[in-house]
Design an enzyme around this catalytic site. Structure first.
Site, mmCIF file in Angstrom:
data_model
loop_
_atom_site.group_PDB
_atom_site.id
_atom_site.type_symbol
_atom_site.label_atom_id
_atom_site.label_comp_id
_atom_site.label_asym_id
_atom_site.label_seq_id
_atom_site.Cartn_x
_atom_site.Cartn_y
_atom_site.Cartn_z
ATOM 1 N N PHE A 160 0.812 -1.221 0.000
ATOM 2 C CA PHE A 160 0.000 0.000 0.000
ATOM 3 C C PHE A 160 0.841 1.264 0.000
ATOM 4 C CE2 PHE A 160 0.949 -0.195 4.531
ATOM 5 C CZ PHE A 160 1.062 1.152 4.851
ATOM 6 N N LYS A 184 -1.529 -7.252 -9.192
ATOM 7 C CA LYS A 184 -2.509 -7.217 -8.099
ATOM 8 C C LYS A 184 -2.017 -6.210 -7.065
ATOM 9 C CE LYS A 184 -3.067 -8.711 -4.191
ATOM 10 N NZ LYS A 184 -3.607 -7.488 -3.564
ATOM 11 N N GLU A 187 -4.981 -3.941 -1.697
ATOM 12 C CA GLU A 187 -6.423 -3.709 -1.612
ATOM 13 C C GLU A 187 -6.734 -2.422 -0.838
ATOM 14 O OE1 GLU A 187 -4.496 -5.957 -0.367
ATOM 15 O OE2 GLU A 187 -5.314 -6.997 1.397
ATOM 16 N N SER A 237 5.283 -7.138 3.143
ATOM 17 C CA SER A 237 5.816 -7.499 4.465
ATOM 18 C C SER A 237 6.654 -8.784 4.404
ATOM 19 C CB SER A 237 4.649 -7.714 5.439
ATOM 20 O OG SER A 237 3.840 -8.770 4.962
ATOM 21 N N CYS A 292 9.898 1.372 3.265
ATOM 22 C CA CYS A 292 10.813 0.274 3.573
ATOM 23 C C CYS A 292 12.216 0.805 3.815
ATOM 24 C CB CYS A 292 10.816 -0.761 2.456
ATOM 25 S SG CYS A 292 11.592 -0.163 0.952
ATOM 26 N N GLU A 391 9.607 -4.102 12.887
ATOM 27 C CA GLU A 391 9.256 -2.992 11.990
ATOM 28 C C GLU A 391 7.979 -2.336 12.527
ATOM 29 O OE1 GLU A 391 7.972 -4.049 7.940
ATOM 30 O OE2 GLU A 391 8.946 -2.223 7.228
HETATM 31 P P1 NAD Z 1 1.492 -6.761 2.952
HETATM 32 O O1 NAD Z 1 2.484 -7.850 2.951
HETATM 33 O O2 NAD Z 1 0.428 -6.783 3.966
HETATM 34 O O3 NAD Z 1 0.738 -6.707 1.521
HETATM 35 C C1 NAD Z 1 1.466 -6.565 0.322
HETATM 36 C C2 NAD Z 1 0.699 -7.211 -0.812
HETATM 37 O O4 NAD Z 1 0.664 -8.625 -0.623
HETATM 38 C C3 NAD Z 1 -0.764 -6.770 -0.910
HETATM 39 O O5 NAD Z 1 -1.104 -6.698 -2.272
HETATM 40 C C4 NAD Z 1 -1.515 -7.900 -0.205
HETATM 41 O O6 NAD Z 1 -2.830 -8.052 -0.694
HETATM 42 C C5 NAD Z 1 -0.667 -9.106 -0.551
HETATM 43 N N1 NAD Z 1 -0.628 -10.158 0.474
HETATM 44 C C6 NAD Z 1 -0.624 -10.005 1.815
HETATM 45 N N2 NAD Z 1 -0.491 -11.217 2.420
HETATM 46 C C7 NAD Z 1 -0.398 -12.136 1.440
HETATM 47 C C8 NAD Z 1 -0.266 -13.556 1.424
HETATM 48 N N3 NAD Z 1 -0.181 -14.257 2.555
HETATM 49 N N4 NAD Z 1 -0.216 -14.187 0.224
HETATM 50 C C9 NAD Z 1 -0.302 -13.493 -0.930
HETATM 51 N N5 NAD Z 1 -0.429 -12.128 -0.971
HETATM 52 C C10 NAD Z 1 -0.486 -11.469 0.195
HETATM 53 O O7 NAD Z 1 2.323 -5.385 3.013
HETATM 54 P P2 NAD Z 1 1.764 -3.900 3.136
HETATM 55 O O8 NAD Z 1 1.257 -3.674 4.508
HETATM 56 O O9 NAD Z 1 0.874 -3.579 1.989
HETATM 57 O O10 NAD Z 1 3.109 -3.068 2.903
HETATM 58 C C11 NAD Z 1 3.994 -2.748 3.949
HETATM 59 C C12 NAD Z 1 5.182 -3.681 3.956
HETATM 60 O O11 NAD Z 1 5.836 -3.649 2.684
HETATM 61 C C13 NAD Z 1 6.244 -3.258 4.962
HETATM 62 O O12 NAD Z 1 6.705 -4.392 5.637
HETATM 63 C C14 NAD Z 1 7.338 -2.657 4.098
HETATM 64 O O13 NAD Z 1 8.631 -2.701 4.660
HETATM 65 C C15 NAD Z 1 7.234 -3.495 2.873
HETATM 66 N N6 NAD Z 1 7.845 -2.854 1.708
HETATM 67 C C16 NAD Z 1 9.037 -3.341 1.292
HETATM 68 C C17 NAD Z 1 9.680 -2.749 0.219
HETATM 69 C C18 NAD Z 1 11.026 -3.259 -0.226
HETATM 70 O O14 NAD Z 1 11.508 -2.842 -1.280
HETATM 71 N N7 NAD Z 1 11.666 -4.133 0.528
HETATM 72 C C19 NAD Z 1 9.089 -1.663 -0.430
HETATM 73 C C20 NAD Z 1 7.843 -1.210 0.018
HETATM 74 C C21 NAD Z 1 7.226 -1.819 1.107
#
Ligand code: NAD
Length: 491
Positions: A160, A184, A187, A237, A292, A391
């Site tokens: 997000f 995708k 959401e 994440s 991140c 985090e």
């Molecule tokens: P999230 O993991 O909750 O969701 C990310 C995406 O994955 C969403 O589209 C979600 O619908 C999907 N998703 C969630 N759980 C899933 C599962 N079990 N199986 C398949 N798809 C799944 O992350 P968020 O809250 O949207 O974003 C924040 C996180 O992203 C933080 O931990 C941040 O550090 C990380 N991030 C990392 C980078 C990087 O380059 N390392 C960059 C941006 C954000």
């Protein structure tokens, strides 16, 4: 209801559950996002699979013409896109415009695909003595060639926090290399992502090359399992990244997961003070800490805490927190109620663990609606506290203290994450020792946020990354292509 975008057109299938997106500055509903439309997921992959044969045979020089046009269209729509980001994510206008610009950088990089995906050749790698016509000819020469070829249907799953920029890390390079793509987005705030996909089609991208399907975990998992999908690029994440890496890799798919982070900034006593304070404030509180690359932990070496700590508290207290659309806003709200609750819980855990709360983001004067929490700073945080280990992804800065540089690096390296680390110092010797010993994938010297530009790879180490090839840069080209060697002998 926010629509999917499949096969070059809007597609409406709401499924049975929806997520209500809200404006984080007001709490008002701004749209319903379908969460579980497996019909849309199947259609999106089918559209991408049927577009692949023609698209992969389209010369790369023709493929990138769409990206050149798309880049110009994005530039002329940057303000409107930024306004959507402000509304659905809560970014300040400057942060929103900056993130659109960093996305455009990735498109520019993908426009270099004709050079980037070139293969290599070595003529006369061997000589075969059989089948020679005459002795004088000396044998039949053999040449070797390596080509880089597209993979097929690639999948992007994005978080997000950067709904425009992060998808642009993925699909422009993927399609420039001849793949087709299913995206995708998160959401939580996908409206700006949808608008960008529409603009790509206004730029003439053929139907089916890029498809967007909404959904939560169920849809993401169905897309990952789909046998027509051959590569998965994920950003989000660590919990989800570890799971996705395991499931996609065990299905024989190419996968890269850029995951969560806990980032450190080491302050040496000889650091340039103004630059260090400015760099850390921007890094810890920019995008309300939802990055991140957020430098959420400062490690003060020796007596640097004496000048650093009061200056950080003064600078953080002066940050103006309001709706991102307000002129003069320096920090917006958390993106949603969950993020807000996470920050409040982190502050409470810091207090109960015995860290010293120098600035309490709950107690500042804040707008009353929405998910606002101001900057918080804790001092005397120790490596075993939750504040140091987990985090937070919000505007909470922890300060730890170290005897010397080696002690500071040891504290950084204790973290299970390894996304980024920076040092502020005037000493080349200290900087070099830091570079040689710190365990993180993106490191900086005298910069708060060492975000690599699009031509360089972007990803961390340890539990901040699962996979082999990072996103962007040369790694991005390699991720979205497979190599093939041809050995040629003309008799
Ligand atoms: P999230 O993991 O909750 O969701 C990310 C995406 O994955 C969403 O589209 C979600 O619908 C999907 N998703 C969630 N759980 C899933 C599962 N079990 N199986 C398949 N798809 C799944 O992350 P968020 O809250 O949207 O974003 C924040 C996180 O992203 C933080 O931990 C941040 O550090 C990380 N991030 C990392 C980078 C990087 O380059 N390392 C960059 C941006 C954000």
């Amino acid at each position: 209801m926010i629509h999917h975008f499949i096969g070059g057109a809007k597609f409406n299938d709401v499924g049975s559950h929806q997520h209500t997106a809200v404006n984080p500055a007001t709490g008002e509903s701004i749209g319903q996002i379908p969460l579980d439309s497996l019909v849309a997921a199947d259609r999106a992959v089918a559209a991408a699979a049927s577009a692949f044969p023609a698209w992969s045979e389209t010369p790369v020089g023709d493929r990138i013409q769409h990206l050149f046009r798309f880049k110009s269209i994005l530039e002329s729509n940057a303000k409107d896109l930024a306004a959507i980001l402000v509304q659905e994510h809560g970014k300040t206008t400057a942060e929103a415009l900056g993130s659109v610009r960093r996305g455009i950088d990735c498109i520019e990089h993908a426009c270099a695909a004709p050079v980037l995906m070139m293969g290599r050749t070595l003529p006369q790698i061997a000589v075969s003595s059989s089948f020679c016509r005459t002795k004088e000819e000396g044998g039949v020469g053999i040449d070797s060639v390596v080509d880089r070829l597209p993979l097929g249907v690639c999948l992007g799953i994005t978080p997000f926090n950067f709904p425009i920029m992060v998808p642009l890390w993925m699909w422009p390079m993927a399609v420039a290399c001849g793949n087709t793509f299913v995206l995708k987005p998160s959401e939580k705030d996908p409206q700006s992502t949808v608008r960008v996909v529409e603009l790509a089609h206004e730029a003439g991208l053929p139907a089916g090359v890029l498809n967007l399907v909404h959904g939560g975990v169920e849809v993401a998992s169905a897309l990952i399992r789909d046998p027509r999908v051959c590569a998965v690029s994920f950003v989000g994440s660590t919990r989800a990244g570890a799971e996705i890496y395991a499931s996609a890799a065990s299905a024989g798919k190419r996968v890269q997961c850029m995951a969560g982070a806990k980032n450190h900034s080491i302050i040496m006593p000889d650091a340039m003070r103004d630059a260090a304070v400015e760099g850390i404030i921007g890094s810890a509180f920019g995008n309300s800490g939802q990055r991140c690359l957020a430098g959420s932990t400062v490690v003060c070496v020796g007596d640097s805490a004496e000048w650093m700590v009061p200056r950080l508290v003064d600078a953080a207290r002066a940050i103006r927190v309001s709706a991102g659309s307000d002129a003069g806003c320096a920090m917006g709200p958390m993106q949603d109620a969950d993020g807000f609750a996470r920050v409040i819980a982190a502050i409470e855990s810091g207090q109960s663990d015995g860290a010293q709360l120098l600035l309490d983001g709950r107690a500042l004067k804040l707008p009353t609606n929405g998910f606002f929490v101001g900057p918080s700073i804790f001092d005397h945080v120790t490596p075993e506290m939750s504040l140091a280990r987990n985090e937070i992804f919000g505007p909470v800065l922890s300060i730890m203290r170290a005897r010397d540089l080696d002690d500071a690096v040891a504290m950084v390296n204790k973290s299970e994450y390894g996304n980024m680390a920076v040092i502020f110092t005037d000493s080349g010797h200290a900087a070099r020792r830091f570079e040689r010993t710190v365990q993180a994938g993106m490191i900086g010297v005298n910069v708060g946020v060492p975000a690599p530009m699009a031509a360089f790879p972007f990803a961390g180490w340890k539990r901040s990354f699962f996979g082999d090839l990072h996103t962007n840069g040369e790694d991005g080209v390699r991720f979205f292509t497979k190599s093939r060697v041809t050995v040629r002998r003309w008799i």
